[in-house]
Design a protein around this motif. Structure first.
Motif, mmCIF file in Angstrom:
data_model
loop_
_atom_site.group_PDB
_atom_site.id
_atom_site.type_symbol
_atom_site.label_atom_id
_atom_site.label_comp_id
_atom_site.label_asym_id
_atom_site.label_seq_id
_atom_site.Cartn_x
_atom_site.Cartn_y
_atom_site.Cartn_z
ATOM 1 N N ALA A 13 89.441 1.200 -85.543
ATOM 2 C CA ALA A 13 88.863 0.014 -86.200
ATOM 3 C C ALA A 13 88.146 -0.857 -85.175
ATOM 4 C CB ALA A 13 89.957 -0.784 -86.905
ATOM 5 N N ASP A 24 84.830 0.690 -84.370
ATOM 6 C CA ASP A 24 83.866 0.428 -85.452
ATOM 7 C C ASP A 24 83.247 -0.959 -85.316
ATOM 8 O OD1 ASP A 24 84.327 2.914 -86.596
ATOM 9 O OD2 ASP A 24 85.723 2.142 -88.111
ATOM 10 N N LEU A 25 84.080 -1.956 -85.050
ATOM 11 C CA LEU A 25 83.564 -3.320 -84.917
ATOM 12 C C LEU A 25 82.712 -3.475 -83.661
ATOM 13 C CD1 LEU A 25 83.435 -6.328 -85.740
ATOM 14 C CD2 LEU A 25 85.488 -6.662 -84.345
ATOM 15 N N GLU A 52 89.807 -10.516 -92.382
ATOM 16 C CA GLU A 52 88.633 -10.279 -91.550
ATOM 17 C C GLU A 52 88.566 -8.787 -91.261
ATOM 18 O OE1 GLU A 52 86.257 -12.357 -90.585
ATOM 19 O OE2 GLU A 52 87.215 -14.068 -91.543
ATOM 20 N N HIS A 53 87.629 -8.379 -90.443
ATOM 21 C CA HIS A 53 87.609 -6.991 -89.984
ATOM 22 C C HIS A 53 88.967 -6.714 -89.351
ATOM 23 C CE1 HIS A 53 86.687 -3.497 -87.559
ATOM 24 N NE2 HIS A 53 85.607 -3.321 -88.313
ATOM 25 N N ASP A 108 91.531 -9.126 -87.236
ATOM 26 C CA ASP A 108 92.884 -9.460 -87.682
ATOM 27 C C ASP A 108 93.892 -9.150 -86.580
ATOM 28 O OD1 ASP A 108 91.984 -10.322 -90.146
ATOM 29 O OD2 ASP A 108 92.972 -8.726 -91.304
ATOM 30 N N ARG A 111 94.534 -3.348 -98.020
ATOM 31 C CA ARG A 111 93.144 -3.141 -97.606
ATOM 32 C C ARG A 111 92.909 -1.789 -96.968
ATOM 33 N NH1 ARG A 111 92.365 -7.436 -93.462
ATOM 34 N NH2 ARG A 111 90.344 -6.483 -93.274
ATOM 35 N N ASP A 130 79.265 -2.076 -83.905
ATOM 36 C CA ASP A 130 78.451 -2.651 -84.981
ATOM 37 C C ASP A 130 77.558 -3.753 -84.404
ATOM 38 O OD1 ASP A 130 77.492 -4.152 -87.209
ATOM 39 O OD2 ASP A 130 79.281 -3.634 -88.368
#
Length: 188
Positions: free
Chosen positions: A132, A135-136, A10-11, A15, A43, A139
């Motif tokens: 991270a 970022d999510l 997942e994003h 995770d 990843r 969004d």
């Protein structure tokens, strides 16, 4: 990480939040964090660098704290609610603890750029994961994040298909389908 296999793919922020399933904590020791970072290495190139540095107890504590704040903010944001200011501040502090830089080098033919983090090694995994999370959380798709529909699962996912109901077809989907089949076909 014991017998529980972490949900990955997942994003990255999801995770991370998913390292705390309903039945334990997948980041209980620095070795657990190292194993999880190694799972992410395919990843995210930074994961390999962080794993190579060897997480410490302080780094683990920072990542677990970040995970809690990410989960708290995510819980509010995905419902369109204002998140706690303290949790947002914690995510920002984690990023500032090990700022990113773009390091330029000459490889003999061209200039190359490598992203890395400065700051104390113990702060780098949390800073990378906080970026991270940012970022999510920023969004617009964050409102689509769902919790698995299996009754005993707390895993989160961002569905690529609107009909997705489980964190994993093999983890919860099969278990739910088998239970449903048993209920329909059990002897009376």
């Amino acid at each position: 990480m014991g017998d529980i296999i972490p949900l990955v793919g997942e994003h990255l922020a999801l995770d991370l939040v998913n390292t705390r399933p309903a039945d334990g904590d997948l980041l209980a020791t620095p070795d657990d964090l190292l194993a999880w970072l190694e799972l992410q290495a395919g990843r995210f190139s930074q994961a390999r660098d962080l794993a190579a540095a060897g997480p410490t107890a302080a780094g683990l504590a920072a990542v677990r704290d970040l995970r809690d704040h990410t989960a708290q903010v995510l819980d509010h944001v995905r419902r369109g609610e204002e998140p706690p200011a303290g949790a947002l501040d914690a995510l920002n502090r984690a990023q500032r603890a090990a700022p990113p830089i773009s390091e330029l080098t000459w490889d003999g033919r061209a200039v190359t750029m490598t992203r890395r983090r400065t700051g104390p090694p113990a702060a780098r995994p949390a800073a990378w994961l906080a970026e991270a999370a940012a970022d999510l959380l920023a969004d617009p798709a964050v409102v689509k994040v769902r919790q698995c529909e299996a009754h005993d699962c707390v895993m989160l996912f961002l569905p690529a298909h609107p009909r997705r109901r489980w964190c994993s077809a093999t983890r919860c989907g099969n278990r739910v389908r088998v239970a449903r089949h048993y209920q329909r076909h059990k002897p009376v």
